[in-house]
Every structure is written in C-alpha cells, then in structure tokens.
Motif scaffolding. Structure first.
Motif, PDB file in Angstrom:
ATOM      1  N   LEU A   1       0.820  -1.205   0.000  1.00  0.00           N
ATOM      2  CA  LEU A   1       0.000   0.000   0.000  1.00  0.00           C
ATOM      3  C   LEU A   1       0.861   1.265   0.000  1.00  0.00           C
ATOM      4  CD1 LEU A   1      -2.839  -1.025   2.487  1.00  0.00           C
ATOM      5  CD2 LEU A   1      -3.020  -0.746   0.006  1.00  0.00           C
ATOM      6  N   ARG A   2       1.955   1.237   0.743  1.00  0.00           N
ATOM      7  CA  ARG A   2       2.826   2.415   0.759  1.00  0.00           C
ATOM      8  C   ARG A   2       3.447   2.651  -0.609  1.00  0.00           C
ATOM      9  NH1 ARG A   2       4.143   0.778   6.116  1.00  0.00           N
ATOM     10  NH2 ARG A   2       5.924  -0.457   5.406  1.00  0.00           N
ATOM     11  N   ALA A   3       3.764   1.567  -1.316  1.00  0.00           N
ATOM     12  CA  ALA A   3       4.355   1.709  -2.647  1.00  0.00           C
ATOM     13  C   ALA A   3       3.327   2.142  -3.683  1.00  0.00           C
ATOM     14  CB  ALA A   3       4.992   0.381  -3.071  1.00  0.00           C
ATOM     15  N   ALA A   4       2.107   1.603  -3.562  1.00  0.00           N
ATOM     16  CA  ALA A   4       1.078   1.876  -4.569  1.00  0.00           C
ATOM     17  C   ALA A   4       0.306   3.148  -4.303  1.00  0.00           C
ATOM     18  CB  ALA A   4       0.100   0.694  -4.643  1.00  0.00           C
TER      19      ALA A   4
ATOM     20  N   ALA B   1      -8.267   6.222 -10.404  1.00  0.00           N
ATOM     21  CA  ALA B   1      -6.892   5.737 -10.518  1.00  0.00           C
ATOM     22  C   ALA B   1      -5.893   6.824 -10.123  1.00  0.00           C
ATOM     23  CB  ALA B   1      -6.613   5.268 -11.945  1.00  0.00           C
ATOM     24  N   ALA B   2      -6.160   8.066 -10.534  1.00  0.00           N
ATOM     25  CA  ALA B   2      -5.270   9.177 -10.219  1.00  0.00           C
ATOM     26  C   ALA B   2      -5.264   9.473  -8.732  1.00  0.00           C
ATOM     27  CB  ALA B   2      -5.681  10.419 -11.005  1.00  0.00           C
ATOM     28  N   ALA B   3      -6.436   9.379  -8.103  1.00  0.00           N
ATOM     29  CA  ALA B   3      -6.517   9.647  -6.670  1.00  0.00           C
ATOM     30  C   ALA B   3      -5.726   8.613  -5.885  1.00  0.00           C
ATOM     31  CB  ALA B   3      -7.979   9.641  -6.224  1.00  0.00           C
ATOM     32  N   VAL B   4      -5.793   7.358  -6.309  1.00  0.00           N
ATOM     33  CA  VAL B   4      -5.060   6.291  -5.627  1.00  0.00           C
ATOM     34  C   VAL B   4      -3.557   6.500  -5.768  1.00  0.00           C
ATOM     35  CG1 VAL B   4      -4.533   3.834  -5.691  1.00  0.00           C
ATOM     36  CG2 VAL B   4      -6.913   4.597  -5.800  1.00  0.00           C
ATOM     37  N   ALA B   5      -3.129   6.871  -6.977  1.00  0.00           N
ATOM     38  CA  ALA B   5      -1.698   6.973  -7.255  1.00  0.00           C
ATOM     39  C   ALA B   5      -1.107   8.326  -6.902  1.00  0.00           C
ATOM     40  CB  ALA B   5      -1.444   6.683  -8.735  1.00  0.00           C
TER      41      ALA B   5
END
Length: 394
Positions: free
Chosen positions: A22-25, A267-271
């Motif tokens: 999760l920290r990486a993604a 997708a943008a919010a997650v990344a």
C-alpha cells in the motif's frame, strides 16, 4: 484489557506485506502547482515569442470586456493574468495537431521548436511548464516518436525545468513500461539525473480504460510508469470516435467521456497523480454571434470540469484563454468564502453547522491553494498564507 501482546504482533505480521504494498502503490499526491490548462500548439508554429503573442491575441479578443455571466470585477484579474502569464503549461505537439509529415519536415520542426524554447527561456518569456507530445509507441509511429524526442532534447541541450513528455494513444501497460526504459536511456545519453524525464499518459482509446479481460486498465498504466507518471490526460475526440459516437455529439460532457474520466479520476486519486480533462474543438472565431456561442460553451464546460474535480483542461486557441481564466477565477471566488470558513471552523474545532472530516479539511485547503496558485485568490481573500495551506493538504 484482555488481549495479549501476541495478538497485536500477529496482526502486524499478517499485514506487513500489505502495508508495504500500500505504501508503494499509494504514495500520496505529489507537491507543486498543477496548471489550470495545457495549451497545445503544433511544433511548426512554436516560436520564441509564442507566449506573448498568444497573450496579446487573447487580450485583443477580450477588448470588449468579459462576456456574460462574468462580473466586471473579474476583468481586471483576467486581463492581468493574460498580460503576465497567458500560458501556464505548453505542449509542443507532434501528434494529431501536427499531423503526418515526411521525416525531414518533422526533424526541422522539432529542432526549430527546441531552439525557440531555449531562446524563450533566455529572454524570460517561456511558460512556467512545458513539454512535447510525440507520436504513439504503436508500431507504425514508434521510431518516429523516439527520434523526435531525441532530437528535441538535443536541440534543448537536455531536459529543461518542468519538462514533461505526453505519450498519446496508450492502450497497453507494456507501452508504458517501454517508455520508462526509453526515458532511462535518454537520461543516460544526455547525462541527466535518474528520474528527470517524466511523462503524461493520454487516455484516448477504450482499451486504456477497460481491458479485454474486463479489468480497469488505467491503474495498471500508472503502476507500469514506475513513478514517472506526471499525469493522466483525457483525449475527448479520439476516445469519443473510438466509442462510435457521431461527430456532432462528441463532447467532454458525453456520458461515455464521463465514464472514462471517472475511472481515470479514481486511478489518479489512488496513485497521487494529476488528472486533466480534454478540450472543446469549437473555437471562438469568426462573426460575433459565433464567438459568443463558443465562449458560452467553453465557459460552461470549464466550470463543469472544475465542479467535478478536474482542475486542468486543454486549450487550443488564444481566444479560449479569456474564458478559461474567467471561468476558473469565478469558480474559485464563488466558493472561497465558504471553503475558508469551513476550514477555519475545523481548525478551531468549532461547529458552525457542517461537521467536516480530516479528509475534507485537506480538500478545502487544497481547493484554496489551487485558487491562490493560479491567481484567482489572494491571501487576504482566503485568510491563510500559501505555506499554511500547503501544510494542511497533507
């Protein structure tokens, strides 16, 4: 308390791998200013004085004042913006806006545009952010895309500050992975620090949204960029056409476009990467009635995007700049008093009728900071200094 220490330890052990994933993604949104627009100009029309030329043309279009429904007090702010910073982000276009030319013509246009950018920076008249849109990495245009990017960096003497590459018509994560490799090799060739070259992913084909296996493709594209993704940009007309929508109905507000952008937004919010809406191809040119109609359409579409959380879009003509900034400034000024009041109430831990969560606090601070960054708001209008707002967005 009846639980033993081993219970806590067991949970930590079970979730350790997920915590790392999760920290990486989900690294969180990168800092820095997001432009309110990206201006696309074909490479063979890029000159050293492009920015002041566009600014003068936009001011000339605004000579009669802002069109309804904008309040007159906005005119001074918009006029000042057009005089000082008419283009926040420039994209030198070698794809659809440039078309297919023979190699000699494209080579010449790339070199000329690169030298123009260098000269503009030397004269202090370059836009704050700039980049180049090359052709896609599909088989038919792959070698041309790589050659043009190489030539442009050579003409510029490497990557200039804020430089970004726009990668169009992405349809598979492997294309993004290949772009990562290309960026690394260009950095090596030009002696640039690792990670200097970043790129935007254009979502303009259906397969970029939904894969053949029924899964969402956009998150896989961002992951494949390995930290080099500078943003997700929507291509209104390529995407609409690919979905079989007839020309008169292709629009930023078509339901098919809204669906694609909703997937992009998640997708943008997650990344933690910026997302940009597309453009309208209805330009404010010609007779006065046609100009007024195009301005009204552009105003409505810009406001619509802003209300849906898309703080950036594309502009294609100098006469679109007055309504881009007027609609953007009006949006921030209309909503700033309530946002500032709610943010202050949250920080002071007092209830004034709205019980905001910490996540909303970050969103309120981010909203006000965007307004300050683009020139719509001053510190006196929001009651917070930019540094304080920036600290509250984390």
């Amino acid at each position: 308390m009846r639980l033993r220490t081993e219970v806590y330890t067991d949970l930590d052990d079970r979730l350790a791998a997920v915590d790392l994933e999760l920290r990486a993604a989900h690294p969180g949104r990168a800092g820095g200013r997001q432009p309110v627009h990206t201006v696309y100009v074909p490479a063979d029309r890029v000159t050293t004085r492009l920015v002041p030329t566009w600014g003068a043309a936009a001011l000339a279009a605004l000579r009669g004042g802002l069109p309804p429904p904008f309040a007159e007090e906005l005119c001074e702010a918009v006029t000042g913006k057009l005089a000082s910073e008419p283009i926040e982000d420039l994209r030198i276009d070698l794809e659809d806006g440039f078309g297919t030319r023979d190699d000699a013509d494209e080579d010449r246009a790339v070199r000329t545009a690169g030298r123009a950018l260098v000269n503009a920076r030397a004269e202090g008249i370059a836009p704050p952010l700039v980049g180049i849109r090359v052709k896609s990495l599909e088989a038919a245009t792959r070698r041309r895309a790589v050659r043009s990017l190489d030539l442009f960096l050579d003409a510029c003497g490497g990557a200039t500050p804020g430089f970004v590459v726009t990668l169009p018509k992405v349809s598979h994560p492997a294309q993004v992975e290949a772009m990562v490799v290309l960026c690394a090799r260009l950095e090596s060739a030009y002696g640039l620090p690792d990670g200097t070259l970043r790129f935007e992913i254009q979502v303009e084909v259906p397969r970029a949204v939904l894969g053949p296996d029924g899964t969402a493709t956009v998150p896989r594209l961002v992951t494949a960029a390995d930290g080099r993704c500078a943003g997700l940009h929507f291509g209104t007309y390529d995407y609409s056409a690919a979905c079989g929508i007839a020309g008169p109905y292709q629009s930023m507000e078509h339901p098919a476009a809204d669906h694609a952008k909703a997937v992009m937004q998640v997708a943008a919010a997650v990344a933690g990467v910026p997302v940009s809406d597309g453009s309208t191809n209805v330009l404010p040119v010609g007779a006065a009635p046609a100009v007024r109609a195009a301005w009204a359409l552009h105003t409505r579409l810009v406001r619509r995007s802003l209300e849906r959380g898309f703080y950036q879009g594309w502009d294609l003509h100098p006469a679109q700049l007055p309504t881009r900034f007027a609609a953007t400034y009006a949006f921030f000024r209309d909503n700033a008093p309530d946002a500032a009041r709610r943010l202050r109430a949250h920080l002071d831990q007092c209830c004034d009728g709205v019980l905001d969560e910490p996540a909303t606090r970050r969103a309120l601070a981010g909203f006000l900071l965007r307004g300050v960054d683009c020139g719509a708001l001053g510190a006196e209008q929001v009651g917070f200094e930019p540094g304080e707002l920036r600290s509250l967005t984390w």
